[in-house]
Design an enzyme around this catalytic site. Structure first.
Site, PDB file in Angstrom:
ATOM      1  N   SER A  84       0.807  -1.271  -0.123  1.00 42.98           N
ATOM      2  CA  SER A  84      -0.043   0.032   0.065  1.00 42.98           C
ATOM      3  C   SER A  84       0.825   1.075  -0.111  1.00 42.98           C
ATOM      4  CB  SER A  84      -1.013  -0.049   1.006  1.00 42.98           C
ATOM      5  OG  SER A  84      -2.021   1.056   1.132  1.00 42.98           O
ATOM      6  N   GLU A  85       0.665   2.174  -0.814  1.00 44.22           N
ATOM      7  CA  GLU A  85       1.644   3.285  -0.875  1.00 44.22           C
ATOM      8  C   GLU A  85       2.011   4.030   0.054  1.00 44.22           C
ATOM      9  OE1 GLU A  85      -0.687   5.505  -4.137  1.00 44.22           O
ATOM     10  OE2 GLU A  85      -2.128   6.446  -2.462  1.00 44.22           O
TER      11      GLU A  85
END
Lengths: 220, 227
Positions: B48-49
């Site tokens: 997840s960024e």
């Protein structure tokens, strides 16, 4: 050496009008809401804020915006659920927006902390966000030049901090906070707990003390 | 009547494209739905960024944690073996080609693999790009997950994009509710089609020329209870 501040007013002393403020957080996770609320109460003018999102609700970044403290926002995703203050100012033409891809914001701020004035990245090549920027090819692949973003002040939220300024974070609330802490002249951290010096395992320090100037405990 | 895939079935199909040990980033919107359909028989590591490797969906019995959220700012949880890191490292993973596959949504995809997915110029609100442009070039492979046609029936797969681009020649594979299509140097190659759909009908619903792979297969997905 003791960077612990007695109160939030002392932690925010000396922030000048027109400052570039780097703000940690991704959505509400890791947003230094107490510092931002207190800054908004001081009503500085013409700030540039560098923040992934432009706040939601009436606290934190939202309050800084609705108090009219901000002239320009550098964001990747300003519009989120509840970003009412931002949208109102933006639609009235009262706020300048520089839209920057998320990883490019992170790297531009990291570069400032690393003493690197700019870097080349493929991100945004061939798009309207890359327009007008220098392009250089490496091994036949085009890259766009991006300049560092230097902050006057970074406002970050951490979980624990000691009097030297070593910081740890909680889960994905870490996000932009350690990056912003590296990129500014003065870094102010709000922490949930003050740790005795030595109580944070040195193997677990995420932001080493050298990047932090002031620490203030905030009741959640 | 040909039955297009449901959104859950589209997500299921993408989730079953990944091999054991693949590092995957999911874009906000429809692609985040892939997480709920991740197959149990292999370890896939979702990035997840906002600084997570190894995220997994919350179960009903789990308390949401405001400090543990995905790129869409919804609560998730962490697998055993997962880790947290800051944003510069997170996008170093993306930009540096360490992520095996990224899945993004789309407004338009061109036959050359250009992607437009971040801005509708007629929209009044402020633009927002997030990590889409970093992901479009940075991941080793870029998958797009989208309805084959827009709500008005117009094709999303076109000869040239007319909307603002996210990246040029970056898309590798397109998963729609009708087909799985690869972007190749020789143009768009249909790998899979849903049962009962004729190739001519698929072509009619697409704005750029398609070729049918010699070894094309049925795009078959189990019936799924709505998540």
């Amino acid at each position: 050496m003791d960077k612990i501040q007695a109160n939030i007013e002392m932690a925010l002393e000396g922030i000048a009008d027109g400052s570039v403020i780097l703000i940690g957080g991704f959505g509400n996770a890791g947003e230094p809401i107490a510092l931002l609320n207190a800054l908004a109460d001081k009503k500085p003018k013409d700030l540039t804020v560098v923040t992934n999102n432009a706040g939601s609700g009436e606290e934190g970044i939202g309050r800084l915006l609705s108090e009219g403290c901000v002239r320009k926002a550098v964001c990747s995703f300003p519009r989120v659920e509840g970003s009412v203050a931002f949208e109102k100012l933006y639609e009235a033409g009262k706020l300048e927006l520089e839209l920057v891809p998320q990883g490019t914001i992170a790297e531009r701020v990291r570069s400032a902390g690393a003493g690197i004035p700019g870097f080349y990245t493929r991100t945004s090549f061939g798009t309207e966000l890359g327009e007008g920027k220098e392009v250089r090819e490496f091994d036949g692949v085009p890259y766009v030049f991006e300049e560092a973003i230097y902050g006057d002040v970074a406002l970050v939220k951490a979980h624990r901090g000691d009097r030297w300024g070593n910081l740890t974070y909680l889960k994905s609330a870490r996000n932009f906070n350690p990056v912003m802490a590296m990129g500014a002249t003065v870094t102010v951290a709000q922490v949930s707990e003050v740790a005795e010096l030595g109580d944070i395992d040195p193997e677990h320090v995420i932001t080493p003390s050298i990047f932090v100037d002031r620490v203030v405990k905030v009741e959640e | 009547m040909v039955q297009a895939l449901t959104r859950d079935q589209m997500c299921w199909r993408v989730a079953h494209d990944f091999d054991e040990g693949t590092y995957v980033n999911l874009g906000v919107g429809l692609p985040l739905g892939v997480l709920a359909h991740s197959p149990a028989d292999r370890e896939i590591i979702y990035h997840s960024e906002n600084g997570i490797l190894g995220m997994e969906p919350l179960e009903e019995s789990d308390e949401p944690d405001a400090n543990l959220i995905n790129a869409g700012k919804r609560p998730v949880k962490l697998m055993k073996g997962g880790s947290y890191f800051h944003h510069a490292d997170s996008f170093l993973m993306i930009r540096g080609g360490h992520i095996d596959v990224c899945v993004l949504g789309a407004y338009e995809i061109s036959e050359k693999g250009d992607l437009a997915n971040w801005r509708l110029p007629k929209s009044k609100g402020a633009p927002a790009v997030g990590g889409a442009m970093d992901l479009a070039y940075g991941a080793k492979k870029l998958y797009v997950l989208t309805d084959h046609n827009a709500k008005d029936g117009s094709p999303k797969i076109v000869k040239e994009c007319t909307l603002p681009l996210t990246g040029v020649t970056c898309v590798d594979r397109i998963f729609t509710d009708l087909a799985v299509i690869d972007v190749t140097d020789e143009g768009l190659l249909v790998r899979e089609m849903i049962d009962g759909l004729e190739f001519d009908e698929l072509q009619n619903r697409t704005g750029a020329p398609l070729r049918l792979a010699n070894d094309w297969q049925s795009l078959s997905v189990p019936q799924l209870a709505e998540a």
